[in-house]
Design a protein around this motif. Structure first.
Motif, PDB file in Angstrom:
ATOM      1  N   GLU A  63      -8.912  -8.883 -29.540  1.00 18.57           N
ATOM      2  CA  GLU A  63      -8.773  -7.544 -28.996  1.00 18.57           C
ATOM      3  C   GLU A  63      -7.364  -7.401 -28.407  1.00 18.57           C
ATOM      4  OE1 GLU A  63     -10.949  -4.977 -29.127  1.00 18.57           O
ATOM      5  OE2 GLU A  63     -12.057  -6.309 -30.470  1.00 18.57           O
ATOM      6  N   PRO A  64      -6.767  -6.219 -28.508  1.00 16.00           N
ATOM      7  CA  PRO A  64      -5.433  -6.039 -27.924  1.00 16.00           C
ATOM      8  C   PRO A  64      -5.472  -6.202 -26.414  1.00 16.00           C
ATOM      9  CG  PRO A  64      -6.358  -3.933 -28.596  1.00 16.00           C
ATOM     10  CD  PRO A  64      -7.264  -4.996 -29.144  1.00 16.00           C
ATOM     11  N   ASN A  65      -4.362  -6.623 -25.849  1.00 11.53           N
ATOM     12  CA  ASN A  65      -4.252  -6.741 -24.401  1.00 11.53           C
ATOM     13  C   ASN A  65      -4.177  -5.346 -23.778  1.00 11.53           C
ATOM     14  OD1 ASN A  65      -3.796  -9.743 -23.624  1.00 11.53           O
ATOM     15  ND2 ASN A  65      -2.583  -9.469 -25.476  1.00 11.53           N
ATOM     16  N   GLU A  66      -4.669  -5.226 -22.554  1.00 10.51           N
ATOM     17  CA  GLU A  66      -4.655  -3.951 -21.850  1.00 10.51           C
ATOM     18  C   GLU A  66      -4.156  -4.153 -20.424  1.00 10.51           C
ATOM     19  OE1 GLU A  66      -8.592  -2.392 -22.096  1.00 10.51           O
ATOM     20  OE2 GLU A  66      -8.408  -1.794 -24.198  1.00 10.51           O
ATOM     21  N   TYR A  67      -3.452  -3.126 -19.911  1.00 10.86           N
ATOM     22  CA  TYR A  67      -2.848  -3.206 -18.589  1.00 10.86           C
ATOM     23  C   TYR A  67      -3.087  -1.901 -17.826  1.00 10.86           C
ATOM     24  CZ  TYR A  67      -0.446  -6.744 -21.344  1.00 10.86           C
ATOM     25  OH  TYR A  67      -0.168  -7.788 -22.183  1.00 10.86           O
ATOM     26  N   PRO A  68      -4.313  -1.600 -17.480  1.00  8.50           N
ATOM     27  CA  PRO A  68      -4.602  -0.316 -16.819  1.00  8.50           C
ATOM     28  C   PRO A  68      -3.950  -0.181 -15.451  1.00  8.50           C
ATOM     29  CG  PRO A  68      -6.524  -1.758 -16.762  1.00  8.50           C
ATOM     30  CD  PRO A  68      -5.533  -2.409 -17.678  1.00  8.50           C
ATOM     31  N   ASP A  69      -3.584  -1.296 -14.817  1.00  8.22           N
ATOM     32  CA  ASP A  69      -3.013  -1.243 -13.472  1.00  8.22           C
ATOM     33  C   ASP A  69      -1.489  -1.291 -13.461  1.00  8.22           C
ATOM     34  OD1 ASP A  69      -5.610  -1.266 -12.443  1.00  8.22           O
ATOM     35  OD2 ASP A  69      -5.676  -3.457 -12.433  1.00  8.22           O
ATOM     36  N   LEU A  70      -0.857  -1.346 -14.633  1.00  8.68           N
ATOM     37  CA  LEU A  70       0.600  -1.426 -14.673  1.00  8.68           C
ATOM     38  C   LEU A  70       1.205  -0.082 -14.283  1.00  8.68           C
ATOM     39  CD1 LEU A  70       2.779  -3.585 -15.512  1.00  8.68           C
ATOM     40  CD2 LEU A  70       2.987  -2.280 -17.637  1.00  8.68           C
ATOM     41  N   ILE A  71       2.069  -0.083 -13.281  1.00  9.02           N
ATOM     42  CA  ILE A  71       2.659   1.162 -12.805  1.00  9.02           C
ATOM     43  C   ILE A  71       4.019   1.398 -13.467  1.00  9.02           C
ATOM     44  CG2 ILE A  71       1.476   0.897 -10.601  1.00  9.02           C
ATOM     45  CD1 ILE A  71       4.208   0.246  -9.357  1.00  9.02           C
ATOM     46  N   GLU A  72       4.551   2.581 -13.250  1.00 10.94           N
ATOM     47  CA  GLU A  72       5.843   2.955 -13.795  1.00 10.94           C
ATOM     48  C   GLU A  72       6.918   2.687 -12.746  1.00 10.94           C
ATOM     49  OE1 GLU A  72       6.499   6.407 -16.979  1.00 10.94           O
ATOM     50  OE2 GLU A  72       6.376   7.138 -14.927  1.00 10.94           O
ATOM     51  N   LEU A  73       7.891   1.855 -13.070  1.00 12.20           N
ATOM     52  CA  LEU A  73       8.939   1.484 -12.125  1.00 12.20           C
ATOM     53  C   LEU A  73      10.078   2.494 -12.151  1.00 12.20           C
ATOM     54  CD1 LEU A  73       9.182  -2.351 -12.920  1.00 12.20           C
ATOM     55  CD2 LEU A  73       7.783  -1.223 -11.174  1.00 12.20           C
ATOM     56  N   ASP A  74      10.821   2.537 -11.059  1.00 10.57           N
ATOM     57  CA  ASP A  74      12.036   3.348 -11.020  1.00 10.57           C
ATOM     58  C   ASP A  74      13.186   2.635 -11.732  1.00 10.57           C
ATOM     59  OD1 ASP A  74      10.757   5.324  -9.532  1.00 10.57           O
ATOM     60  OD2 ASP A  74      11.250   4.339  -7.634  1.00 10.57           O
ATOM     61  N   SER A  75      13.180   1.310 -11.681  1.00 11.44           N
ATOM     62  CA  SER A  75      14.206   0.527 -12.382  1.00 11.44           C
ATOM     63  C   SER A  75      13.741  -0.907 -12.539  1.00 11.44           C
ATOM     64  CB  SER A  75      15.542   0.560 -11.628  1.00 11.44           C
ATOM     65  OG  SER A  75      15.448  -0.147 -10.406  1.00 11.44           O
ATOM     66  N   LEU A  76      14.348  -1.586 -13.481  1.00 16.79           N
ATOM     67  CA  LEU A  76      14.061  -3.001 -13.717  1.00 16.79           C
ATOM     68  C   LEU A  76      15.369  -3.692 -14.053  1.00 16.79           C
ATOM     69  CD1 LEU A  76      11.969  -5.346 -14.177  1.00 16.79           C
ATOM     70  CD2 LEU A  76      12.025  -4.702 -16.599  1.00 16.79           C
ATOM     71  N   GLN A  77      15.666  -4.761 -13.335  1.00 15.72           N
ATOM     72  CA  GLN A  77      16.845  -5.566 -13.643  1.00 15.72           C
ATOM     73  C   GLN A  77      16.416  -6.935 -14.149  1.00 15.72           C
ATOM     74  OE1 GLN A  77      19.784  -7.737 -10.832  1.00 15.72           O
ATOM     75  NE2 GLN A  77      20.734  -5.726 -11.146  1.00 15.72           N
ATOM     76  N   LEU A  78      17.046  -7.366 -15.242  1.00 15.48           N
ATOM     77  CA  LEU A  78      16.827  -8.700 -15.798  1.00 15.48           C
ATOM     78  C   LEU A  78      18.113  -9.502 -15.655  1.00 15.48           C
ATOM     79  CD1 LEU A  78      15.052  -7.794 -19.168  1.00 15.48           C
ATOM     80  CD2 LEU A  78      13.990  -8.261 -16.956  1.00 15.48           C
ATOM     81  N   ARG A  79      17.995 -10.673 -15.073  1.00 13.80           N
ATOM     82  CA  ARG A  79      19.141 -11.583 -14.947  1.00 13.80           C
ATOM     83  C   ARG A  79      18.812 -12.848 -15.708  1.00 13.80           C
ATOM     84  NH1 ARG A  79      22.636  -9.691 -11.095  1.00 13.80           N
ATOM     85  NH2 ARG A  79      23.724 -11.692 -11.071  1.00 13.80           N
ATOM     86  N   VAL A  80      19.627 -13.183 -16.703  1.00 12.67           N
ATOM     87  CA  VAL A  80      19.360 -14.334 -17.568  1.00 12.67           C
ATOM     88  C   VAL A  80      19.933 -15.588 -16.912  1.00 12.67           C
ATOM     89  CG1 VAL A  80      19.587 -15.304 -19.880  1.00 12.67           C
ATOM     90  CG2 VAL A  80      19.473 -12.805 -19.573  1.00 12.67           C
ATOM     91  N   ILE A  81      19.046 -16.476 -16.493  1.00 19.74           N
ATOM     92  CA  ILE A  81      19.459 -17.713 -15.829  1.00 19.74           C
ATOM     93  C   ILE A  81      19.759 -18.799 -16.855  1.00 19.74           C
ATOM     94  CG2 ILE A  81      18.763 -19.503 -14.177  1.00 19.74           C
ATOM     95  CD1 ILE A  81      16.997 -17.394 -12.831  1.00 19.74           C
ATOM     96  N   VAL A  82      18.918 -18.900 -17.895  1.00 17.41           N
ATOM     97  CA  VAL A  82      19.120 -19.911 -18.946  1.00 17.41           C
ATOM     98  C   VAL A  82      18.892 -19.281 -20.307  1.00 17.41           C
ATOM     99  CG1 VAL A  82      18.342 -22.104 -19.936  1.00 17.41           C
ATOM    100  CG2 VAL A  82      18.375 -21.819 -17.444  1.00 17.41           C
ATOM    101  N   ASP A  83      19.810 -19.536 -21.225  1.00 21.24           N
ATOM    102  CA  ASP A  83      19.647 -19.181 -22.631  1.00 21.24           C
ATOM    103  C   ASP A  83      20.423 -20.205 -23.450  1.00 21.24           C
ATOM    104  OD1 ASP A  83      18.755 -17.522 -24.823  1.00 21.24           O
ATOM    105  OD2 ASP A  83      20.805 -16.797 -24.990  1.00 21.24           O
ATOM    106  N   ASN A  84      20.209 -20.203 -24.763  1.00 19.34           N
ATOM    107  CA  ASN A  84      20.887 -21.170 -25.616  1.00 19.34           C
ATOM    108  C   ASN A  84      22.383 -20.962 -25.718  1.00 19.34           C
ATOM    109  OD1 ASN A  84      18.160 -21.758 -26.225  1.00 19.34           O
ATOM    110  ND2 ASN A  84      18.753 -22.575 -28.217  1.00 19.34           N
ATOM    111  N   GLU A  85      22.847 -19.764 -25.371  1.00 21.05           N
ATOM    112  CA  GLU A  85      24.273 -19.498 -25.461  1.00 21.05           C
ATOM    113  C   GLU A  85      24.717 -18.658 -24.280  1.00 21.05           C
ATOM    114  OE1 GLU A  85      24.701 -15.503 -28.115  1.00 21.05           O
ATOM    115  OE2 GLU A  85      24.361 -17.356 -29.234  1.00 21.05           O
TER     116      GLU A  85
END
Length: 394
Positions: free
Chosen positions: A5-27
């Protein structure tokens, strides 16, 4: 074919912003141009007033017409940054990203994976000045050492940062099916040689070791949300495509039986999802052993309908399941997986993410193929990269 069955997220809210900071990657890639909402550690170091060189800078008071003279020899203002390459993150075979969600001025932070080794996580987290006291949860995408190897170090850092503060212990969110060890079968018996050959990868940290360092363990094999609904973590990912068939050589060690067994499907793999107002969904995939198309299709199925009444309504300008960014490992490197690239690119075009950031195990051939088919929408993930997903200025 496995069906779920597909995953469901009824409690996921809508954010004003999201920041991603990459700590480790292959390059690492501090030089390539990207979209306006992508920056990097190098740019931050340039702007940091702490790096101003007082000897080679002066306030000045006059104007400069940029004639035939050296800047600094007259009364013009000169600012010089002392750039130290020791401050830059380094690459390694693995993945770790810090996710910072903001809603109505309130912030929650989650760490997604921790890279392959304690030393690499520790070094890059120090260079990026990660505030471990603010990390509320660590989510492991799946039990592979290149994602879990830095976890004890991350937990230890979170515990130490909380030592003199009244903050709850960091939650470590894990799939309960922890293997004794994993690896790959490099050779199977032939008429000429009856041997099996295996390579064993490093063992993942134990639950006991994580608790000893101060973690609060949360075992989850179903879709759920974290941090007041800021982030969603999937359960098992439905495998629906015909070509995303796992890892043929993947094997699992069973200590009690003293033997290796084939494990082509890595069923404990999970992705992380967040939703940003007027932008859409942000999807992080650790390795996409389930297939990056299967991941994106599951996200599309999960968000076909409007968000629940607990969150604000979505903008009419985007579909409820529009993917603003999909980032992480797409696992399309290596001869066997490169055969999947054409089908993957075709189906990603149909899904239509606004931006793709294939990193870690994706491989340059997959990234090049995606860029050819979707020009302007593909960037490398790159250690030290910073993505800020927020509504566009009006």
């Amino acid at each position: 074919m496995l069906a779920f069955e597909p995953n469901e997220y009824p409690d996921l809210i809508e954010l004003d912003s999201l920041q991603l900071r990459v700590i480790v990657d292959n390059e690492i890639d501090h030089m390539s141009a990207g979209p306006a909402y992508k920056s990097g550690q190098a740019q931050e170091l340039y702007r940091d007033p702490r790096n101003r060189d007082p000897v080679k800078s002066k306030p000045g008071s006059g104007s400069c017409g940029c004639g035939d003279h050296d800047h600094g020899s007259d009364d013009t203002r000169v600012d010089t940054v002392a750039f130290d390459f020791e401050d830059l993150v380094v690459a390694g075979h693995g993945l770790s990203m810090l996710c910072i969600g903001v809603k109505d001025g309130k912030e929650h932070r989650v760490l997604f994976d921790t890279g392959p080794t304690p030393s690499l996580y520790r070094a890059n987290a120090r260079r990026l000045e990660v505030d471990h006291a603010k990390i509320e949860a660590i989510v492991l995408s799946h039990w592979h050492i290149d994602h879990s190897g830095g976890m004890l170090e991350a937990v230890k850092s979170c515990t130490e940062a909380r030592r003199h503060q009244p903050i709850d212990p960091v939650v470590v969110d894990l799939h309960p099916d922890r293997p004794d060890q994993r690896g790959a079968c490099l050779k199977r018996p032939t008429p000429e040689d009856d041997r099996y050959e295996y390579v064993a990868w490093g063992a993942d940290p134990t639950l006991h070791a994580l608790e000893k360092e101060g973690a609060k363990i949360a075992l989850n094999d179903k879709a759920h949300t974290l941090c007041e609904g800021y982030f969603g973590v999937s359960g098992e990912i439905p495998r629906r495509t015909s070509y995303e068939t796992g890892l043929p050589s993947h094997s699992r060690w069973f200590a009690a039986e003293g033997c290796w067994k084939d494990e082509q499907e890595i069923m404990d793999e999970r992705y992380l999802v967040a939703r940003v107002k007027d932008r859409g969904l942000v999807v992080l995939s650790g390795c996409s052993h389930a297939g990056i198309v299967n991941v994106c299709q599951d996200v599309h199925n999960a968000f076909k309908t409007p968000a629940s009444s607990s969150s604000s309504s979505s903008s009419s300008e985007i579909k409820s399941n529009h993917i603003a960014l999909v980032a992480g490992g797409f696992h399309l490197a290596g001869g066997h997986f490169e055969a999947r690239i054409p089908d993957t690119v075709r189906d990603l075009q149909e899904i239509g993410p606004e931006l793709l950031a294939p990193g870690h195990c994706s491989g340059w051939k997959a990234r090049a193929a995606c860029d050819d088919a979707m020009p302007g929408r593909v960037v490398s993930l790159g250690g030290g990269s910073v993505y800020t997903i927020a509504p566009f200025p009006k």
